[in-house]
Design a protein around this motif. Structure first.
Motif, short mmCIF file in Angstrom:
data_model
loop_
_atom_site.label_atom_id
_atom_site.label_comp_id
_atom_site.label_asym_id
_atom_site.label_seq_id
_atom_site.Cartn_x
_atom_site.Cartn_y
_atom_site.Cartn_z
N ASP A 15 38.78 14.17 -33.15
CA ASP A 15 38.12 14.57 -31.89
C ASP A 15 37.17 15.75 -32.01
N HIS A 16 35.93 15.54 -31.58
CA HIS A 16 34.94 16.62 -31.54
C HIS A 16 33.92 16.31 -30.44
N PRO A 17 33.28 17.35 -29.89
CA PRO A 17 32.34 17.14 -28.77
C PRO A 17 30.89 16.95 -29.24
N HIS A 18 30.06 16.41 -28.35
CA HIS A 18 28.60 16.41 -28.52
C HIS A 18 27.97 16.61 -27.15
N ARG A 19 26.84 17.27 -27.10
CA ARG A 19 26.02 17.35 -25.88
C ARG A 19 24.54 17.48 -26.26
N GLY A 20 23.70 16.76 -25.51
CA GLY A 20 22.25 17.00 -25.60
C GLY A 20 21.47 16.07 -26.50
N PHE A 21 22.12 15.08 -27.12
CA PHE A 21 21.40 14.18 -28.03
C PHE A 21 22.19 12.89 -28.20
N GLU A 22 21.78 12.05 -29.14
CA GLU A 22 22.43 10.77 -29.40
C GLU A 22 22.90 10.72 -30.85
N THR A 23 24.04 10.10 -31.09
CA THR A 23 24.47 9.84 -32.47
C THR A 23 24.44 8.32 -32.67
N VAL A 24 23.81 7.91 -33.76
CA VAL A 24 23.67 6.47 -34.05
C VAL A 24 24.32 6.19 -35.40
N THR A 25 25.33 5.34 -35.37
CA THR A 25 26.05 5.01 -36.60
C THR A 25 25.77 3.56 -36.98
N TYR A 26 25.41 3.34 -38.22
CA TYR A 26 25.11 1.99 -38.73
C TYR A 26 25.91 1.81 -40.00
N MET A 27 26.83 0.86 -39.99
CA MET A 27 27.69 0.64 -41.15
C MET A 27 27.08 -0.43 -42.07
N LEU A 28 27.16 -0.19 -43.36
CA LEU A 28 26.76 -1.21 -44.34
C LEU A 28 27.99 -1.78 -45.03
N SER A 29 28.98 -0.94 -45.21
CA SER A 29 30.20 -1.37 -45.89
C SER A 29 31.35 -0.50 -45.41
N GLY A 30 32.55 -1.09 -45.36
CA GLY A 30 33.71 -0.34 -44.87
C GLY A 30 33.90 -0.55 -43.38
N CYS A 31 34.88 0.11 -42.81
CA CYS A 31 35.16 -0.09 -41.38
C CYS A 31 35.65 1.21 -40.75
#
Ligand code: FE2
Length: 283
Positions: A60-76
């Protein structure tokens, strides 16, 4: 006709290997400030081969003010957030998380992957938001690989997955706050691709396999090439082909105040974010 509207590479930024969180290895190009705008961070996670019960993530951690974009190629990975969203990120999947005024989330290896171990590889990119959108309601787009447009050239030399923006006639299904380009592309040897783009957007190419030639410059595996303005960018496969991301968007010409997982415009807004997080009203 030679046009001044053809982009060239104005600088090449190398990657540094950094350890994130509990020792998660990432390759990160270090380009400061407006050069990478509207992107704040580009992390290639791995590739790393985990043994059983070795994989690590971010609790658990916070974010404010932007976007996080995660793209997986391998693993889960498995994620869960304070708005009640929860899901798995399998190879090829994308999570486009707009933190807006605030989200608290965890990004952890899927329990099955944690037990078995295996190859983990992917990207996390931070996309800044303009001042007027920084406090927008959080939004979450969790897109399975099968739903993302994939295009190939007729001769099969060019392969592209369109995460945001357009390429080879395909248009992304992910909705972005500001117009973002995010294309995963592979070129076989001999392939040439011309990407049409907005004249004034910042467009950059991050190579993570082989090398790609743009004009007189070559962007090698683990390098980020930053392009000049222009309406098109022509990419040519190196001798062993190329695999890269094309990233782009409008420059956000506003001050950046940054403290860990909060990216705002002023120090006061950062103090507010920390206060909101401490008193439990961030998310
Ligand atoms: Fe996060």
């Amino acid at each position: 006709m030679m046009s001044t509207n053809v982009r060239h590479i104005k600088s090449i930024v190398p990657t540094h290997v950094v350890l994130e969180g509990g020792g998660f290895k990432v390759r990160r190009p270090v380009a400061m400030g407006r050069l990478m705008s509207p992107f704040l961070l580009l992390d290639e996670m791995g590739p790393v081969n985990y043994g059983p019960r070795e994989a690590i993530g971010a609790p658990d951690h916070p974010h404010r003010g932007f976007e996080t974009v995660t793209y997986m190629l391998s693993g889960c990975m498995q994620h869960a957030d304070s708005a009640g969203n929860k899901g798995d990120l399998n190879p090829g999947d994308v999570q486009w998380m707009t933190a807006g005024r605030g989200v608290i989330h965890s990004e952890l290896p899927h329990p099955d992957f944690y037990e078995s171990g295996g190859l983990m590889h992917g990207f996390q990119i931070w996309v800044n938001l303009p001042a007027k959108d920084k406090m927008m309601a959080p939004r979450y787009q969790d897109i399975m690989s099968e739903a993302l447009p994939i295009v190939e050239s007729e001769d099969k030399l060019i392969w592209a997955k369109v995460i945001a923006g357009k390429a080879l006639g395909a248009e992304a299904i992910i909705d972005t706050v500001i117009p973002i380009t995010y294309i995963h592309m592979r070129l076989k040897p001999g392939a040439i691709y011309t990407h049409e783009c907005e004249q004034d957007h910042n467009i950059m190419v991050y190579a993570f396999g082989g090398s790609v030639n743009i004009g007189q410059k070559s962007v090698q595996d683990g390098e980020l090439g930053l392009s000049s303005p222009g309406e098109s960018l022509t990419l040519e496969a190196g001798a062993n082909g190329a695999e890269y991301l094309i990233l782009g968007g409008p420059e956000i010409n506003e001050p950046i105040a940054r403290y860990g997982p909060f990216v705002m415009n002023t120090r006061e807004e950062i103090m507010q974010a920390i206060g909101d997080y401490n008193n439990g009203t961030l998310a």
